[in-house]
Write a protein that holds these residues in place. Structure first.
Motif, PDB file in Angstrom:
ATOM      1  N   VAL A 124      32.532  45.513  41.594  1.00  0.00           N
ATOM      2  CA  VAL A 124      33.220  44.230  41.698  1.00  0.00           C
ATOM      3  C   VAL A 124      32.319  43.159  42.305  1.00  0.00           C
ATOM      4  N   LEU A 125      32.216  42.035  41.601  1.00  0.00           N
ATOM      5  CA  LEU A 125      31.578  40.844  42.149  1.00  0.00           C
ATOM      6  C   LEU A 125      32.667  40.004  42.807  1.00  0.00           C
ATOM      7  N   ILE A 126      32.600  39.878  44.128  1.00  0.00           N
ATOM      8  CA  ILE A 126      33.610  39.159  44.901  1.00  0.00           C
ATOM      9  C   ILE A 126      33.043  37.821  45.331  1.00  0.00           C
ATOM     10  N   THR A 127      33.804  36.763  45.106  1.00  0.00           N
ATOM     11  CA  THR A 127      33.396  35.430  45.557  1.00  0.00           C
ATOM     12  C   THR A 127      34.442  34.860  46.506  1.00  0.00           C
ATOM     13  N   ASP A 128      33.986  33.967  47.398  1.00  0.00           N
ATOM     14  CA  ASP A 128      34.910  33.304  48.313  1.00  0.00           C
ATOM     15  C   ASP A 128      35.186  31.879  47.837  1.00  0.00           C
ATOM     16  N   ALA A 129      35.870  31.095  48.656  1.00  0.00           N
ATOM     17  CA  ALA A 129      36.251  29.740  48.260  1.00  0.00           C
ATOM     18  C   ALA A 129      35.046  28.834  48.060  1.00  0.00           C
ATOM     19  N   ILE A 179      31.184  55.985  34.244  1.00  0.00           N
ATOM     20  CA  ILE A 179      31.165  54.729  33.494  1.00  0.00           C
ATOM     21  C   ILE A 179      31.575  53.650  34.481  1.00  0.00           C
ATOM     22  N   MET A 180      30.745  52.610  34.585  1.00  0.00           N
ATOM     23  CA  MET A 180      30.993  51.537  35.527  1.00  0.00           C
ATOM     24  C   MET A 180      31.772  50.433  34.826  1.00  0.00           C
ATOM     25  N   LEU A 181      32.889  50.055  35.421  1.00  0.00           N
ATOM     26  CA  LEU A 181      33.778  49.039  34.866  1.00  0.00           C
ATOM     27  C   LEU A 181      33.662  47.788  35.731  1.00  0.00           C
ATOM     28  N   GLY A 182      33.010  46.765  35.188  1.00  0.00           N
ATOM     29  CA  GLY A 182      32.682  45.588  35.971  1.00  0.00           C
ATOM     30  C   GLY A 182      33.814  44.583  36.059  1.00  0.00           C
ATOM     31  N   PHE A 183      34.071  44.090  37.264  1.00  0.00           N
ATOM     32  CA  PHE A 183      35.122  43.105  37.510  1.00  0.00           C
ATOM     33  C   PHE A 183      34.585  41.947  38.350  1.00  0.00           C
ATOM     34  N   HIS A 184      35.234  40.809  38.201  1.00  0.00           N
ATOM     35  CA  HIS A 184      35.075  39.686  39.115  1.00  0.00           C
ATOM     36  C   HIS A 184      36.407  39.517  39.826  1.00  0.00           C
ATOM     37  N   ALA A 185      36.366  39.351  41.143  1.00  0.00           N
ATOM     38  CA  ALA A 185      37.588  39.115  41.909  1.00  0.00           C
ATOM     39  C   ALA A 185      37.304  38.072  42.984  1.00  0.00           C
ATOM     40  N   ARG A 186      38.363  37.440  43.472  1.00  0.00           N
ATOM     41  CA  ARG A 186      38.223  36.405  44.491  1.00  0.00           C
ATOM     42  C   ARG A 186      38.782  36.897  45.823  1.00  0.00           C
ATOM     43  N   LEU A 187      38.156  36.448  46.900  1.00  0.00           N
ATOM     44  CA  LEU A 187      38.682  36.709  48.228  1.00  0.00           C
ATOM     45  C   LEU A 187      40.023  35.997  48.384  1.00  0.00           C
ATOM     46  N   SER A 188      41.000  36.685  48.943  1.00  0.00           N
ATOM     47  CA  SER A 188      42.315  36.083  49.147  1.00  0.00           C
ATOM     48  C   SER A 188      42.202  34.838  50.022  1.00  0.00           C
ATOM     49  N   ALA A 189      42.982  33.829  49.685  1.00  0.00           N
ATOM     50  CA  ALA A 189      42.983  32.585  50.465  1.00  0.00           C
ATOM     51  C   ALA A 189      43.476  32.812  51.879  1.00  0.00           C
ATOM     52  N   ASP A 190      44.177  33.918  52.118  1.00  0.00           N
ATOM     53  CA  ASP A 190      44.716  34.208  53.446  1.00  0.00           C
ATOM     54  C   ASP A 190      43.692  34.888  54.353  1.00  0.00           C
ATOM     55  N   GLN A 191      42.503  35.186  53.832  1.00  0.00           N
ATOM     56  CA  GLN A 191      41.513  35.898  54.630  1.00  0.00           C
ATOM     57  C   GLN A 191      40.249  35.063  54.803  1.00  0.00           C
ATOM     58  N   ALA A 192      39.749  35.016  56.032  1.00  0.00           N
ATOM     59  CA  ALA A 192      38.501  34.316  56.314  1.00  0.00           C
ATOM     60  C   ALA A 192      37.325  35.193  55.898  1.00  0.00           C
ATOM     61  N   PRO A 193      36.302  34.647  55.259  1.00  0.00           N
ATOM     62  CA  PRO A 193      35.159  35.465  54.848  1.00  0.00           C
ATOM     63  C   PRO A 193      34.527  36.235  55.996  1.00  0.00           C
ATOM     64  N   GLU A 194      34.522  35.652  57.190  1.00  0.00           N
ATOM     65  CA  GLU A 194      33.878  36.294  58.332  1.00  0.00           C
ATOM     66  C   GLU A 194      34.648  37.507  58.839  1.00  0.00           C
TER      67      GLU A 194
END
Length: 330
Positions: A192-197, A260-275
């Motif tokens: 999973v590729l995770i991105t923040d705001a 088998i690797m299944l690739g996803f993109h997901a976003r950090l929840s708005a309720d959680q601080a990246p730190e």
């Protein structure tokens, strides 16, 4: 993040696997007796390569070049004109293998490997070779390694422990005691590729890696679990990350040994601080949020995944192109 097709080296495949032919009696003997068949020799997970101008390609041998192999596997038939035919002598000719040519993998031992090609540098492992190979060769090599790994770990019946026998041109192992067929398995894993705001990407370092190695977070899908739920669960378990909107981007066989690797993109929840993300301390020991500028900076000190991996493909899809390797790859 691009929404176009994800280009992944080991997911490139140009072969008719010809599954209907596998159950034909005497298929391997028939193919190995046909001078038009081409054989790919594999020794300890390394395939024999050839190529001009230092560009490797799978060496396609005449059947009598690998007589006495430990095992043969029928791979299928070419769907395009394929590679350069080097016959028994790697220096012979430049005849291209025509469409419809049957291909067989020969798993060879030490003695036969040395007789076929004594130069160890001519035998390459999948990880090293995949980024350099053509689409058809990369897919073929992944297929060979996956099925060979399965044979190497499934020699006995899971029900009764009796030694199993390869059948159907290498695609089935049969238990003579229970009279059951055992088929190759593939273990699904999400990556999973995770991105923040701020559109930064999250990278993690595994406890088993040398310092400086980072990649995307990944984990196996559990029985009875959807892929999307596996994304959410694994990210929470490994890094305390609450992710939303998992979006499937593409897949890649990863036969190390049987995934088998299944690739996803997901976003950090708005309720959680990246730190607030925290590595589990068991599998993941460090986490870093990086912008595109930071990832490409020589001072980042990050060793990125190699070009053969879907992790690299997902990262470069997010980055928008090739990422400079100031810290190298692994």
């Amino acid at each position: 993040m691009s929404q176009g097709p994800l280009s992944v080296p080991l997911a490139r495949h140009l072969l008719d696997r010809d599954a209907d032919a596998r159950s034909r009696d005497g298929l391997l003997d028939q193919l190995l007796g046909d001078p038009g068949t081409r054989v790919i020799a594999v020794h300890k997970g390394r395939a024999l390569m050839t190529g001009a101008d230092a560009v490797p390609a799978l060496a396609l041998l005449a059947p009598d070049a690998a007589v006495g192999a430990e095992q043969y596997l029928y791979l299928g038939r070419t769907t395009v004109d394929h590679g350069v035919d080097h016959g028994v002598d790697h220096a012979v000719g430049t005849v291209r293998v025509p469409r419809g040519t049957p291909l067989v993998a020969a798993i060879v031992g030490d003695t036969l490997a040395a007789a076929i090609e004594p130069d160890a540098a001519a035998w390459m492992a999948l990880r090293a070779a995949a980024p350099l190979l053509s689409d058809s060769d990369a897919g073929l090599f992944a297929e060979i390694v996956a099925i060979a790994n399965w044979h190497g770990t499934h020699g006995y019946c899971p029900r009764c422990g009796t030694a199993t026998e390869p059948q159907q041109a290498g695609w089935v192992r049969h238990c003579p005691k229970d009279d059951i067929d055992i088929f190759p398995r593939t273990d699904p894993a999400v990556i999973v590729l995770i991105t923040d705001a701020d559109d930064r990407v999250l990278l993690g370092s595994n406890a088993n890696w040398t310092p400086g190695r980072y990649s995307l977070l990944a984990g196996f899908v559990e029985p009875g679990e959807s892929l999307e739920h596996a994304v959410i669960r694994e990210m929470k378990e490994e890094a305390g990350v609450d992710v939303v909107d998992p979006l499937y981007r593409g897949s890649q066989p990863w036969p190390f040994p049987a995934s088998i690797m299944l690739g996803f993109h997901a976003r950090l929840s708005a309720d959680q601080a990246p730190e607030s993300v925290v590595p589990d301390g068991v599998e993941i020991v460090d986490l870093r949020w990086l912008s595109r500028e930071q990832l490409a900076s020589p001072g980042a000190g990050v060793l990125l995944p190699g070009a053969a991996s879907i992790a690299r493909a997902l990262l470069e899809d997010w980055y928008g192109g090739a990422i400079p390797d100031h810290g190298g790859r692994w």
